[in-house]
Design an enzyme around this catalytic site. Structure first.
Site, PDB file in Angstrom:
ATOM      1  N   VAL A 160       1.204  -3.542   4.048  1.00 16.31           N
ATOM      2  CA  VAL A 160       1.166  -5.073   4.836  1.00 16.31           C
ATOM      3  C   VAL A 160       2.312  -5.979   4.481  1.00 16.31           C
ATOM      4  O   VAL A 160       2.667  -6.834   5.020  1.00 16.31           O
ATOM      5  CB  VAL A 160      -0.078  -5.817   4.258  1.00 16.31           C
ATOM      6  CG1 VAL A 160      -1.299  -5.351   4.762  1.00 16.31           C
ATOM      7  CG2 VAL A 160      -0.028  -6.317   2.834  1.00 16.31           C
TER       8      VAL A 160
ATOM      9  N   SER B 109       0.857  -1.132  -0.091  1.00 20.59           N
ATOM     10  CA  SER B 109       0.033   0.004  -0.102  1.00 20.59           C
ATOM     11  C   SER B 109       0.711   1.359   0.230  1.00 20.59           C
ATOM     12  O   SER B 109       0.322   2.367  -0.291  1.00 20.59           O
ATOM     13  CB  SER B 109      -0.783   0.073   1.257  1.00 20.59           C
ATOM     14  OG  SER B 109      -2.122  -0.935   0.842  1.00 20.59           O
TER      15      SER B 109
ATOM     16  N   TYR C 214      -2.760  -2.474 -11.045  1.00 21.93           N
ATOM     17  CA  TYR C 214      -2.748  -2.131  -9.382  1.00 21.93           C
ATOM     18  C   TYR C 214      -1.812  -3.323  -8.864  1.00 21.93           C
ATOM     19  O   TYR C 214      -1.036  -2.871  -7.825  1.00 21.93           O
ATOM     20  CB  TYR C 214      -4.170  -2.042  -8.891  1.00 21.93           C
ATOM     21  CG  TYR C 214      -4.314  -2.168  -7.595  1.00 21.93           C
ATOM     22  CD1 TYR C 214      -4.045  -0.806  -6.944  1.00 21.93           C
ATOM     23  CD2 TYR C 214      -4.581  -3.304  -6.493  1.00 21.93           C
ATOM     24  CE1 TYR C 214      -4.330  -0.716  -5.438  1.00 21.93           C
ATOM     25  CE2 TYR C 214      -5.019  -3.108  -5.460  1.00 21.93           C
ATOM     26  CZ  TYR C 214      -4.693  -1.736  -4.814  1.00 21.93           C
ATOM     27  OH  TYR C 214      -4.856  -1.669  -3.448  1.00 21.93           O
TER      28      TYR C 214
ATOM     29  N   TYR D 258      -4.313   2.743   7.977  1.00 20.59           N
ATOM     30  CA  TYR D 258      -5.686   1.936   8.091  1.00 20.59           C
ATOM     31  C   TYR D 258      -6.337   2.568   9.330  1.00 20.59           C
ATOM     32  O   TYR D 258      -6.650   3.739   9.249  1.00 20.59           O
ATOM     33  CB  TYR D 258      -5.054   0.310   8.178  1.00 20.59           C
ATOM     34  CG  TYR D 258      -4.493  -0.198   7.269  1.00 20.59           C
ATOM     35  CD1 TYR D 258      -4.741   0.038   5.996  1.00 20.59           C
ATOM     36  CD2 TYR D 258      -3.165  -0.650   7.395  1.00 20.59           C
ATOM     37  CE1 TYR D 258      -3.757  -0.416   5.172  1.00 20.59           C
ATOM     38  CE2 TYR D 258      -2.105  -1.049   6.643  1.00 20.59           C
ATOM     39  CZ  TYR D 258      -2.437  -0.977   5.292  1.00 20.59           C
ATOM     40  OH  TYR D 258      -1.687  -1.335   4.157  1.00 20.59           O
TER      41      TYR D 258
ATOM     42  N   LYS E  21       0.544   3.535  -2.856  1.00 17.65           N
ATOM     43  CA  LYS E  21      -0.626   4.419  -3.373  1.00 17.65           C
ATOM     44  C   LYS E  21      -0.009   6.190  -3.155  1.00 17.65           C
ATOM     45  O   LYS E  21      -0.829   6.847  -3.786  1.00 17.65           O
ATOM     46  CB  LYS E  21      -1.526   4.191  -2.083  1.00 17.65           C
ATOM     47  CG  LYS E  21      -2.312   2.687  -2.182  1.00 17.65           C
ATOM     48  CD  LYS E  21      -3.229   2.374  -0.808  1.00 17.65           C
ATOM     49  CE  LYS E  21      -4.108   1.334  -1.343  1.00 17.65           C
ATOM     50  NZ  LYS E  21      -3.420   0.061  -1.038  1.00 17.65           N
TER      51      LYS E  21
END
Lengths: 309, 309, 309, 309
Positions: B263, B69, B194, B245, B72
């Protein structure tokens, strides 16, 4: 609760037509795919089949329309052939209490749909049927051909393709279930069968005939038993509590019969042990049920006192 | 708020290592795909890059790990090149207040993700970047190669393939957005980009270097401006409120810096105008953030007083 | 990040006024109780207090208005006196991601509010403060009297009574928490204190003074320490992530400071270690934050470069 | 659908007892208030009243137990006296699809409960009845005294007081509805009547007698019509779709009759036009319905073929 013997079925149909006629054309035709949107709204068909085989019909009862969600009842019957408890670990049988294609409920309940008559539940049923038979669509078509007596009954492939193209929300539902481990076959394959099932066309007369499978508590047109009596009762109980989207409570009262509607404008209703009734009018109300179909069923049950309540 | 001049960066790193060492190996390594699950949990890397180019590191700072992530942040910067308001009609910038891959929030908000740092938001960003560039993955890789100074930086194709295989929930998110009209390219193509983006591997040292893009408020390693100052500020504000998160509130307090975790066990933190900090430890806490990474950042901001609060 | 020394505070206030003036009167005055609805919308006040005690103000900075939700910051500070972890088992500190008075989130999270700056969280804080002090309202009033230097500061009892009369949703929130075992005192008593707290009136100048408690990281106007540095940092982190209802993400970017707004039209913003800023304009935007207040703070941080990002 | 004439009612009761006996004592007695928790779990009562007035009973059919939610059916009948559409603007009649006392659904649907047989819906009904009669509890008690033939029937005041003390969630529901403008009388007053209604004690024999009001489609024990036929049908339709908490779908199948259960362990079932059936066993299953009560009804409908499907 029994249908009053002194009311002639023909008289009942006459009353239905009188009551419905001023409303023909009301409601909004489903238009999320062009094939459905092109249907002439000024049509209405109605047919009643009795368990002894007699069929009465009126209006546009021989015009073909898209079965859509009404197929869910018959795929459910097909998977019930494998034993009544075959499917129930993968789908519940409780009312959904929210829109028929809602994801959030599916998410909170860990990928187990509330019941087999909402989209995610029916996708699970098709997935199961695909595993049972190798060709879910063919299995459904064969059943409907036999029960309607129409060997030409088939899907409208143009509609099926349009459904496939606009089916993103159903894809989302299916992949969410896959994410929870509740899909056995590849999602694109399952949805291909699912959309073709929904695109099967039928007439009100044929639909009334096919519904006798339930009215006879599981006995097919040829007299053989397809599912046991309890399985048929369960399907009818689910229809009454979940068969008309978020209007099931209102239908339970107004019509008082197990019903299943489709966005093609059809509604199938069962008087257990007596009749299978098919009503069709393309215009839908705000909850996705046929305006004239609901009115016709309401009138019919009032006249014949055949509500289960 | 400024970093105290009399604390030597080397001293700070020493304190971080002392504090973290007893906890190395704690937490649960992500194992939803085998490639992540195989990582040795007893590793810890830490690197700090200052805006003037100096980099200090310790531990396993040159071991490659999966960005996940954290990518992003960089794809968001890339779409911001096209003008700061380019993306904001398609994704909001509010904290999500629920799990990072929840569908129900997306459904209630009509397919507009809460922010670009949760999965559905990042999928929208990748979709946009694919439209802007024709190759979203290549665009991200090129940016990271340039900013890290490592021309070999690339995705781990085995991880990418595993992500693709287990990515049903992301598919559900993407198709739900497609159902709401918030996808421009075909879902399978967008997800292919992605998942390959998420599978890029990096080292803590490289990550600290790449993060300078934000610490310098939008200026690249080669001195050219990539995005304007306000766009960089916005990205950092989103990191602080949404980057970790469902622990963003706790991180805002404990670390007090804009952060983005993955993660794979990495966390990137920015001291605006000063430092880019990369921490890595594979063991995750219950909310999906690196146990040792969080501890290291917490310690570093305490020692250097560089929290923004 | 530091306020640029070469920008004179007076110059900054002049720029703020120029930018805000054309917008005075915009937005919708809260009218859920008549007392708030009667406020003249064409007012605007702004005040900046620096940690060394200097206060600059402009416009209607000495007009009293209802503190409403801004009191939540000060009651939170009061319960933090009992030790920093005193309250955190009863309320979380994560962004809420939905309306500030939503019940559904509270229900899903078993009666533990997401953070102390939304209504249910603040009700828990008042409940705790009532237990700590025997009189939550008096404790808050005493603190604000001391920090503002106004010994007459008090609640508007008419407003408090109106709040009490229209406070059914807050009652629902409180009883839901009681149902989950997260209320210590009788709900009616807690809400009586809660509504009186919200009804305290203040001026922008006074509010800026009171906010110095946070800008000085927990040190009161009289130089004594009230809460420790970490507790003050945590409160500011929560303000930044949760202080402006469902616009916290947008505020984090636009203003870049810990803020708390109230439906009376006030917004308190803190530049940690430097300034406490109070802006007031009664007209609210769709998310419940003052239109001119937000604009003023946005302008001020742009001019002075005091955003934390 | 009709009850088979050749099955003697006494024989049916014998079969029920044989089937239930091994399970007496199973399930968990409701213990959220001490009065319910003290009930001896090893009890079971069953009674069937036919529309012609005959009553057969077995087991502990003359032991008093708390009616709890079963009162909702009778208060609904009472407000229906004022005209069938009297109440329907304030409460829907759709299945709830979630726990019977959930707030989130009520919040999303703007304070209009899904149906009158879940707690918020029944609170609205009591509120309406209070407005209609000035004393909702007295109205219900008078009806039940007349229909059961027991002039001593009354609430257990100790139970009522306990309900009041532990009723925080019901208070939350009521105040949420008040916040949406869907309460006419003060919440504490409405809840006082509501909790006293729930605390009325009854025997299985009395309950079967009282239920004849519905089996006779709205005709009272004294032969006068209380509500019209359609109103009675609607109440039974709602019972079938919503009468047994989140197990309504399962009950519709297993029992196939309109039912209403209560946490006191009672279940009332109606065979429209034929029978009113009362089953009681204090032990509840995970969804809050009596274990032995459900089993007894299931057995009875199998033996007598009186399911509506």
């Amino acid at each position: 609760m029994a249908v009053s013997d002194d009311i002639d079925l023909s008289d009942a149909l006459t009353v239905v037509m009188e009551r419905v006629r001023p409303h023909i054309g009301e409601g909004k035709v489903a238009d999320y795919i062009p094939e459905l949107g092109r249907v002439d709204p000024k049509q209405f068909g109605f047919a009643v089949a009795s368990v002894d085989g007699e069929v009465r019909s009126l209006g546009d009862a021989d015009v073909r329309f898209s079965m859509q969600s009404m197929t869910k009842v018959f795929t459910l019957a097909l998977v019930n052939q494998e034993g009544e408890d075959h499917i129930w670990g993968r789908v519940n049988r409780e009312p959904s209490g929210s829109a028929f294609n809602s994801l959030y409920q599916l998410e909170f309940e860990n990928g187990i749909p509330r019941n087999p008559l909402i989209n995610p539940g029916a996708i699970v049923v098709t997935d199961e049927l695909l595993g049972d038979t190798g060709d879910a669509f063919a299995a459904l078509r064969a059943l409907l051909r036999a029960e309607t007596g129409n060997p030409e009954l088939d899907a409208d492939e143009v509609t099926a393709r349009s459904e496939l193209e606009t089916g993103d929300r159903n894809r989302a539902l299916a992949y969410l279930m896959a994410g929870f481990g509740n899909m056995r076959n590849p999602v694109p394959e399952v949805l291909d069968h699912y959309f073709r099932q929904c695109s099967i066309t039928i007439t009100a007369t044929e639909l009334a005939r096919a519904g006798l499978l339930l009215a006879r508590h599981g006995v097919r047109a040829d007299g053989t038993r397809m599912i046991d009596r309890n399985a048929a009762r369960r399907i009818m109980a689910i229809m009454l509590t979940c068969g008309t989207y978020d209007a099931a409570g209102d239908f339970a009262y107004r019509v008082g019969l197990p019903c299943k509607s489709g966005v093609g404008g059809g509604i199938l209703a069962i008087v257990p042990g007596r009749y299978s009734i098919a009503a069709w009018g393309p215009g839908l109300d705000a909850k996705g049920n046929s305006v004239t179909g609901a009115l016709a069923l309401d009138t019919f049950t009032q006249v014949t006192s055949c509500s289960v309540f």
